[in-house]
Design an enzyme around this catalytic site. Structure first.
Site, PDB file in Angstrom:
ATOM      1  N   ASP A  70       0.813  -1.216   0.000  1.00 39.55           N
ATOM      2  CA  ASP A  70       0.000   0.000   0.000  1.00 39.55           C
ATOM      3  C   ASP A  70       0.852   1.273   0.000  1.00 39.55           C
ATOM      4  O   ASP A  70       2.076   1.213   0.151  1.00 39.55           O
ATOM      5  CB  ASP A  70      -0.943  -0.011   1.221  1.00 39.55           C
ATOM      6  CG  ASP A  70      -0.248  -0.448   2.508  1.00 39.55           C
ATOM      7  OD1 ASP A  70       1.005  -0.421   2.562  1.00 39.55           O
ATOM      8  OD2 ASP A  70      -0.942  -0.824   3.459  1.00 39.55           O
ATOM      9  N   ASP A 139      -7.467  -2.892  14.402  1.00 37.45           N
ATOM     10  CA  ASP A 139      -8.850  -3.234  14.035  1.00 37.45           C
ATOM     11  C   ASP A 139      -8.909  -4.457  13.109  1.00 37.45           C
ATOM     12  O   ASP A 139      -9.936  -4.751  12.518  1.00 37.45           O
ATOM     13  CB  ASP A 139      -9.532  -2.037  13.368  1.00 37.45           C
ATOM     14  CG  ASP A 139      -8.781  -1.535  12.140  1.00 37.45           C
ATOM     15  OD1 ASP A 139      -7.778  -2.182  11.727  1.00 37.45           O
ATOM     16  OD2 ASP A 139      -9.182  -0.508  11.574  1.00 37.45           O
ATOM     17  N   HIS A 141      -7.100  -4.906  10.306  1.00 32.64           N
ATOM     18  CA  HIS A 141      -6.862  -4.684   8.878  1.00 32.64           C
ATOM     19  C   HIS A 141      -5.517  -5.255   8.440  1.00 32.64           C
ATOM     20  O   HIS A 141      -4.581  -5.354   9.225  1.00 32.64           O
ATOM     21  CB  HIS A 141      -7.004  -3.191   8.497  1.00 32.64           C
ATOM     22  CG  HIS A 141      -5.900  -2.293   8.940  1.00 32.64           C
ATOM     23  ND1 HIS A 141      -6.085  -1.255   9.830  1.00 32.64           N
ATOM     24  CD2 HIS A 141      -4.597  -2.225   8.579  1.00 32.64           C
ATOM     25  CE1 HIS A 141      -4.942  -0.618  10.005  1.00 32.64           C
ATOM     26  NE2 HIS A 141      -4.020  -1.180   9.265  1.00 32.64           N
ATOM     27  N   GLU A 146      -9.484  -1.774   5.527  1.00 36.09           N
ATOM     28  CA  GLU A 146     -10.133  -1.486   6.803  1.00 36.09           C
ATOM     29  C   GLU A 146     -11.378  -2.369   6.969  1.00 36.09           C
ATOM     30  O   GLU A 146     -11.882  -2.937   5.993  1.00 36.09           O
ATOM     31  CB  GLU A 146     -10.533  -0.008   6.837  1.00 36.09           C
ATOM     32  CG  GLU A 146      -9.358   0.975   6.770  1.00 36.09           C
ATOM     33  CD  GLU A 146      -8.619   1.126   8.093  1.00 36.09           C
ATOM     34  OE1 GLU A 146      -8.573   0.160   8.882  1.00 36.09           O
ATOM     35  OE2 GLU A 146      -8.067   2.227   8.323  1.00 36.09           O
TER      36      GLU A 146
HETATM   37  C1  GLP Z   1      -0.552   0.080   8.550  1.00 38.79           C
HETATM   38  C2  GLP Z   1      -0.060  -0.706   7.377  1.00 38.79           C
HETATM   39  C3  GLP Z   1      -0.181  -2.187   7.654  1.00 38.79           C
HETATM   40  C4  GLP Z   1       0.451  -2.505   9.008  1.00 38.79           C
HETATM   41  C5  GLP Z   1      -0.272  -1.757  10.106  1.00 38.79           C
HETATM   42  C6  GLP Z   1       0.253  -2.055  11.502  1.00 38.79           C
HETATM   43  O1  GLP Z   1      -1.920   0.180   8.580  1.00 38.79           O
HETATM   44  N1  GLP Z   1      -0.779  -0.390   6.181  1.00 38.79           N
HETATM   45  O2  GLP Z   1       0.441  -2.906   6.612  1.00 38.79           O
HETATM   46  O3  GLP Z   1       0.394  -3.871   9.233  1.00 38.79           O
HETATM   47  O4  GLP Z   1      -0.111  -0.381   9.838  1.00 38.79           O
HETATM   48  O5  GLP Z   1       1.367  -1.265  11.801  1.00 38.79           O
HETATM   49  P1  GLP Z   1       2.370  -1.572  12.962  1.00 38.79           P
HETATM   50  O6  GLP Z   1       3.207  -2.704  12.502  1.00 38.79           O
HETATM   51  O7  GLP Z   1       3.173  -0.315  13.104  1.00 38.79           O
HETATM   52  O8  GLP Z   1       1.570  -1.901  14.164  1.00 38.79           O
END
Ligand code: GLP
Length: 263
Positions: A70, A139, A141, A146
């Site tokens: 993304d 959440d 995702h 989402e």
């Molecule tokens: C973002 C990214 C996800 C990632 C998530 C969790 O939303 N698009 O790919 O898994 O954050 O982030 P973190 O690893 O910092 O908890």
């Protein structure tokens, strides 16, 4: 084969190291592997291990093809909070991967739907993703799919939830500066990867992980679609595993893997 394999490691270091080993072994066996990468805090140590394996053991990434899940829309790739910057800073810049082998959604494309279609085409023409690394949002995702995302969605524009924007506020000097829109691979896109490697670390991920593995498959917990994946490896530290019910069973299965299945 259809399987979700849950692996619980003692801490974030062990979980990240095992994740890096799984990737490394794959690249050794298939030097032109197609790998899918994720951003966020979770895979940072895994990436450090990959860099270390490249430097110290000559693990060669020169022929892999990389895709990222993304990117923010409207953010210049050179912006320090862009996922382009993140990937070059934390991984690509240290593993001698040629520029042209890196594919990250273009959040500055003048025609976003066309850029999304093109991204899907590029994945297809590269032969499809062998291993997709995933993190998980609080959440549930994955990528930026989402809750309420279509379970068969393709690469497209999404609008971030208030919670996700809050979680990323730090990178932008305040949540009000976090872009509203993103491009993300869809759940259908992610499901076509031959292997998904979902890494989750820390207490904040315990609930979404329990929902993902032991709850119903629902668009309200997008990661739960991985229950239908042909090969999803869920790699956890103790904290992220702390709300699972069947941990004894997952450990038992892992400890009794036949030799030919071991990592
Ligand atoms: C973002 C990214 C996800 C990632 C998530 C969790 O939303 N698009 O790919 O898994 O954050 O982030 P973190 O690893 O910092 O908890």
């Amino acid at each position: 084969m259809g399987a979700m394999e849950v692996i619980i490691q003692s801490d974030l270091r062990q979980a990240s190291l095992l994740g890096a080993r799984i990737i490394a072994r794959h690249v050794q066996g298939k030097p032109d592997a197609v790998l899918g990468f994720a951003t966020g805090k979770t895979p940072l140590l895994l990436y450090q291990f990959l860099v270390q394996m490249h430097r110290e053991q000559g693990l060669d990434f020169g022929r892999i093809t990389a895709f990222n899940l993304d990117e923010y829309i409207g953010l210049d790739p050179s912006h320090p909070a862009s996922f382009h910057s993140y990937m070059w800073k934390n991984l690509f810049g240290h593993i001698a991967i040629p520029d042209e082998r890196v594919n990250i959604p273009n959040g500055m494309a003048p025609d976003i739907p066309a850029a999304c279609r093109e991204f899907e085409e590029t994945i297809k023409s590269s032969g499809g993703i062998d291993i997709q690394i995933l993190g998980i949002g609080r959440d549930g995702h994955i990528g930026f799919n989402e809750p309420s995302s279509s379970l068969t969605s393709r690469t497209r524009i999404k609008t971030l939830t208030a919670e996700t924007r809050k979680d990323h506020g730090e990178d932008f000097g305040g949540e009000e500066n976090v872009p509203l829109h993103v491009i993300t691979m869809g759940l259908g896109t992610i499901m076509e990867s031959r292997t998904c490697l979902l890494l989750a670390l820390g207490k904040a991920k315990a609930r979404p992980i329990a929902q993902t593995i032991e709850g119903p498959i629902t668009a309200m917990v997008p990661a739960s679609i991985l229950q239908l994946h042909q090969r999803a490896i869920v790699l956890l530290d103790e904290e992220a595993a702390s709300e699972l019910k069947k941990t004894d069973y997952y450990r038992w299965v892992y400890d009794h893997k036949p030799n030919w299945q071991k990592y």
